[in-house]
Design a protein around this motif. Sequence first.
Motif, PDB file in Angstrom:
ATOM      1  N   ALA A 136       5.325  20.879  10.343  1.00  0.00           N
ATOM      2  CA  ALA A 136       3.988  20.570  10.878  1.00  0.00           C
ATOM      3  C   ALA A 136       3.688  19.082  10.873  1.00  0.00           C
ATOM      4  N   THR A 137       4.707  18.272  10.649  1.00  0.00           N
ATOM      5  CA  THR A 137       4.527  16.826  10.560  1.00  0.00           C
ATOM      6  C   THR A 137       3.717  16.280  11.724  1.00  0.00           C
ATOM      7  N   TRP A 138       3.852  16.877  12.878  1.00  0.00           N
ATOM      8  CA  TRP A 138       3.239  16.307  14.064  1.00  0.00           C
ATOM      9  C   TRP A 138       1.815  16.774  14.294  1.00  0.00           C
ATOM     10  N   HIS A 139       1.292  17.641  13.414  1.00  0.00           N
ATOM     11  CA  HIS A 139      -0.037  18.195  13.649  1.00  0.00           C
ATOM     12  C   HIS A 139      -1.147  17.352  13.059  1.00  0.00           C
ATOM     13  N   TYR A 140      -0.817  16.353  12.311  1.00  0.00           N
ATOM     14  CA  TYR A 140      -1.874  15.645  11.601  1.00  0.00           C
ATOM     15  C   TYR A 140      -1.577  14.154  11.578  1.00  0.00           C
ATOM     16  N   GLU A 141      -0.963  13.705  12.683  1.00  0.00           N
ATOM     17  CA  GLU A 141      -0.529  12.310  12.730  1.00  0.00           C
ATOM     18  C   GLU A 141      -1.646  11.329  12.400  1.00  0.00           C
ATOM     19  N   SER A 142      -2.877  11.618  12.879  1.00  0.00           N
ATOM     20  CA  SER A 142      -3.937  10.638  12.692  1.00  0.00           C
ATOM     21  C   SER A 142      -4.260  10.479  11.206  1.00  0.00           C
ATOM     22  N   GLU A 143      -4.379  11.617  10.492  1.00  0.00           N
ATOM     23  CA  GLU A 143      -4.683  11.526   9.062  1.00  0.00           C
ATOM     24  C   GLU A 143      -3.566  10.819   8.323  1.00  0.00           C
ATOM     25  N   LEU A 191      -7.124  -3.472  -2.564  1.00  0.00           N
ATOM     26  CA  LEU A 191      -7.133  -2.187  -3.279  1.00  0.00           C
ATOM     27  C   LEU A 191      -8.558  -1.779  -3.665  1.00  0.00           C
ATOM     28  N   ARG A 192      -9.350  -2.762  -4.084  1.00  0.00           N
ATOM     29  CA  ARG A 192     -10.757  -2.466  -4.426  1.00  0.00           C
ATOM     30  C   ARG A 192     -11.455  -1.881  -3.204  1.00  0.00           C
ATOM     31  N   LYS A 193     -11.231  -2.532  -2.055  1.00  0.00           N
ATOM     32  CA  LYS A 193     -11.918  -2.109  -0.835  1.00  0.00           C
ATOM     33  C   LYS A 193     -11.515  -0.664  -0.484  1.00  0.00           C
ATOM     34  N   ARG A 194     -10.228  -0.402  -0.571  1.00  0.00           N
ATOM     35  CA  ARG A 194      -9.748   0.929  -0.186  1.00  0.00           C
ATOM     36  C   ARG A 194     -10.372   2.022  -1.058  1.00  0.00           C
ATOM     37  N   HIS A 195     -10.441   1.769  -2.366  1.00  0.00           N
ATOM     38  CA  HIS A 195     -11.014   2.775  -3.259  1.00  0.00           C
ATOM     39  C   HIS A 195     -12.532   2.868  -3.067  1.00  0.00           C
ATOM     40  N   ASP A 196     -13.157   1.732  -2.820  1.00  0.00           N
ATOM     41  CA  ASP A 196     -14.603   1.714  -2.559  1.00  0.00           C
ATOM     42  C   ASP A 196     -14.966   2.542  -1.332  1.00  0.00           C
ATOM     43  N   VAL A 197     -14.185   2.369  -0.280  1.00  0.00           N
ATOM     44  CA  VAL A 197     -14.435   3.116   0.961  1.00  0.00           C
ATOM     45  C   VAL A 197     -14.387   4.619   0.660  1.00  0.00           C
ATOM     46  N   ALA A 198     -13.381   5.014  -0.114  1.00  0.00           N
ATOM     47  CA  ALA A 198     -13.241   6.445  -0.435  1.00  0.00           C
ATOM     48  C   ALA A 198     -14.435   6.925  -1.266  1.00  0.00           C
ATOM     49  N   ILE A 199     -14.845   6.128  -2.260  1.00  0.00           N
ATOM     50  CA  ILE A 199     -15.989   6.534  -3.104  1.00  0.00           C
ATOM     51  C   ILE A 199     -17.226   6.722  -2.221  1.00  0.00           C
ATOM     52  N   HIS A 200     -17.458   5.771  -1.339  1.00  0.00           N
ATOM     53  CA  HIS A 200     -18.660   5.848  -0.507  1.00  0.00           C
ATOM     54  C   HIS A 200     -18.635   7.045   0.433  1.00  0.00           C
ATOM     55  N   ALA A 201     -17.450   7.376   0.914  1.00  0.00           N
ATOM     56  CA  ALA A 201     -17.371   8.515   1.835  1.00  0.00           C
ATOM     57  C   ALA A 201     -17.506   9.852   1.102  1.00  0.00           C
ATOM     58  N   LEU A 202     -17.152   9.876  -0.178  1.00  0.00           N
ATOM     59  CA  LEU A 202     -17.025  11.173  -0.845  1.00  0.00           C
ATOM     60  C   LEU A 202     -18.119  11.496  -1.860  1.00  0.00           C
ATOM     61  N   ILE A 203     -18.751  10.478  -2.402  1.00  0.00           N
ATOM     62  CA  ILE A 203     -19.762  10.728  -3.444  1.00  0.00           C
ATOM     63  C   ILE A 203     -21.138  10.357  -2.890  1.00  0.00           C
ATOM     64  N   ARG A 204     -22.037  11.333  -2.917  1.00  0.00           N
ATOM     65  CA  ARG A 204     -23.341  11.094  -2.271  1.00  0.00           C
ATOM     66  C   ARG A 204     -24.342  10.356  -3.144  1.00  0.00           C
ATOM     67  N   SER A 205     -24.460  10.762  -4.424  1.00  0.00           N
ATOM     68  CA  SER A 205     -25.557  10.165  -5.202  1.00  0.00           C
ATOM     69  C   SER A 205     -25.187   8.757  -5.672  1.00  0.00           C
ATOM     70  N   ASP A 206     -26.191   7.860  -5.617  1.00  0.00           N
ATOM     71  CA  ASP A 206     -25.961   6.472  -6.021  1.00  0.00           C
ATOM     72  C   ASP A 206     -25.522   6.391  -7.478  1.00  0.00           C
ATOM     73  N   ALA A 207     -26.178   7.209  -8.319  1.00  0.00           N
ATOM     74  CA  ALA A 207     -25.881   7.139  -9.753  1.00  0.00           C
ATOM     75  C   ALA A 207     -24.414   7.489 -10.009  1.00  0.00           C
ATOM     76  N   ASN A 239      -6.760   9.084   1.721  1.00  0.00           N
ATOM     77  CA  ASN A 239      -8.073   8.594   2.150  1.00  0.00           C
ATOM     78  C   ASN A 239      -9.097   9.713   1.953  1.00  0.00           C
ATOM     79  N   ALA A 240     -10.346   9.415   2.325  1.00  0.00           N
ATOM     80  CA  ALA A 240     -11.420  10.372   2.033  1.00  0.00           C
ATOM     81  C   ALA A 240     -11.177  11.728   2.686  1.00  0.00           C
ATOM     82  N   SER A 241     -10.739  11.726   3.959  1.00  0.00           N
ATOM     83  CA  SER A 241     -10.609  13.035   4.600  1.00  0.00           C
ATOM     84  C   SER A 241      -9.448  13.832   3.996  1.00  0.00           C
ATOM     85  N   CYS A 242      -8.410  13.151   3.566  1.00  0.00           N
ATOM     86  CA  CYS A 242      -7.310  13.866   2.880  1.00  0.00           C
ATOM     87  C   CYS A 242      -7.819  14.440   1.557  1.00  0.00           C
ATOM     88  N   ILE A 243      -8.599  13.646   0.832  1.00  0.00           N
ATOM     89  CA  ILE A 243      -9.088  14.129  -0.474  1.00  0.00           C
ATOM     90  C   ILE A 243      -9.989  15.358  -0.272  1.00  0.00           C
TER      91      ILE A 243
END
Length: 549
Positions: free
Chosen positions: A535-542, A123-139, A67-71
């Motif tokens: 460290a498996t237990w340190h990042y359960e939410s992500e 799948l479209r939605k999942r990738h779209d969410v990531a694009i929107h979270a990670l790329i700022r410019s509309d272009a 997801n976006a925060s992992c990327i």
Amino acid sequence: MRSKINPGMAGAARLARGHRIPHSDSVRISKVPSEHLPADRDSHNLVRNNPNKPLRIMKFGGTSVGNASCIQKVVEIIRTGLTESDIVVVVSAMSGVTNKLIEAAVQSEAGNREAVSCIFAELRKRHDVAIHALIRSDAKRNLIGQQMQMLFQEGERLCEGTMLLRELTPRVRDSISSLGERLSAPLVAAVLAENGVASECIEATELVVTDSYHGGAEPWMDLTREACEARLHPVVQQGIVPVVTGFIGANEEGVLTTLGRGGSDYSATILGAALDADEVIIWTDVDGLLTADPRLVPDACLIPEISYREAAELAYFGAKVLHPKTLHPVMQRGIPLRIRNTFAQDRAGTKITPDGFTNGGEVTALTAISDAALIVIGGPGLVGVQDVLGRTFATTAAVRADVLLISQSSAQNDVCLVVPSAVAKRTVEALRHEFAHDLAHEKVEHITLDSTVAIVTVVGQKVRGTSGIVGRTFGVLGRENIEVIAIAHGASACNISFVVTKKEMKAALVATHQEFQLSEATSHKLPAGCTDRPATWHYESERASAEAD
Ligand code: ADP
Ligand code: ASP
Ligand code: MG
């Protein structure tokens, strides 16, 4: 997006990194419609490469790009890494995506249009969410969005064709299942550029030349080396970070193939060997190679250093953290491999080296394969049958079944073998066909299949030469009332494998782990400041939101 490689180039000499091959007419690589993504200079410091730095291949698995925060974490790792080395990035599909794509392919064959369009919408939605979270410019968002749209449409067309024919060929299955990596690689490349790192997405169909065995293709290393020298090396030299799709390759005709499930690890070491890299790092969601699968043995501990041989045995016998063939390319070239945790970057991980760390010949780790099936070829009718072993192996080879374990020592020619569940049915059918003529007069079935079994493997540098290990292994299983169905020991110096029921697999692992005190054995070797818990237990939410495969 395909490489065109002349078969005549096979056998090219190994080329040292840093020495470009003179342009060869025999290497004809078509132009990819991907562009160099210039670093975004406005918002971040530009990271530049230095031609004299060491070269690292960094592979990021499904949860690492889930997801976006992992990327974002992946980008941090690459930015930091670039201060000391050049980097070639290899990415998996976002976690769970390949499973969904395969489901879409299977549903297409069944004619289930609605299920297929639901999967693509998700799948479209999942990738779209990531694009929107990670790329700022509309272009830039629109650009990457369009690229992804083209890939989704390609996938939908392949599913449409499958629905029409009601047939899913291995070739089409590969094309559909490869879409996840073809989507994640341009996304990661775009996010790198957004964060000041010049990058270029490169499809591995341009780099990894394989045979035509869809679903489990093998690389032709000489051809792959030439393709990497011609296509990847100049990109690295220009200070651009190539982001390569894991999992896939192409045959000599340019037809896409896949390396088998979990194959991005293999992609990374194939590229590492092809480029003579200084190190390959597999970034994943655990601290490194552990003494057992932490989902089955909660006490499992980090192994700071291990030999190629032991790691290869663990990978082959089911440690999911490494694709079974990951070690092959680097072993031949002596390139160190490291496994590190994307979500705990301060930890050193596991280093896999030619000799590893000798801990006195004791057991290093355990592993298990639950997707296994036992085939027994036996019965009195076999006594007079000629060359049972030779014909058995010729048959398993013909259906490309990996024989994980074999046991044979009977006056009656009886043989038992264990193969992965996925190939069990076709292996049994082929064996029955092979021996049909010899056994036609017999009334009982001589070739039986038991799908309720699992293989457990005990791995250590000198398991064969150390007295007591066999006794302790089977002693503890006996005390726990775990029935051992078959055993293989002696062929490899590094392992003992045995077959138990799937139901008893976890108990066998836990008991053996305890017997060899593996939760204590490695802790003294941990780097200062590290605890012995993964460290498996340190990042359960992500991890939870990245949705595991
Ligand atoms: P990636 O998506 O990064 O390729 P995988 O899911 O393929 O990651 O592999 C990592 C997982 O492998 C871990 O989360 C862990 O549950 C599992 N695993 C199984 N055996 C081992 C082992 N011996 N050491 C570490 N991890 C293991
Ligand atoms: N995405 C592929 C799979 O899920 C390859 C990988 O993740 O290594 O099998
Ligand atoms: Mg994996």
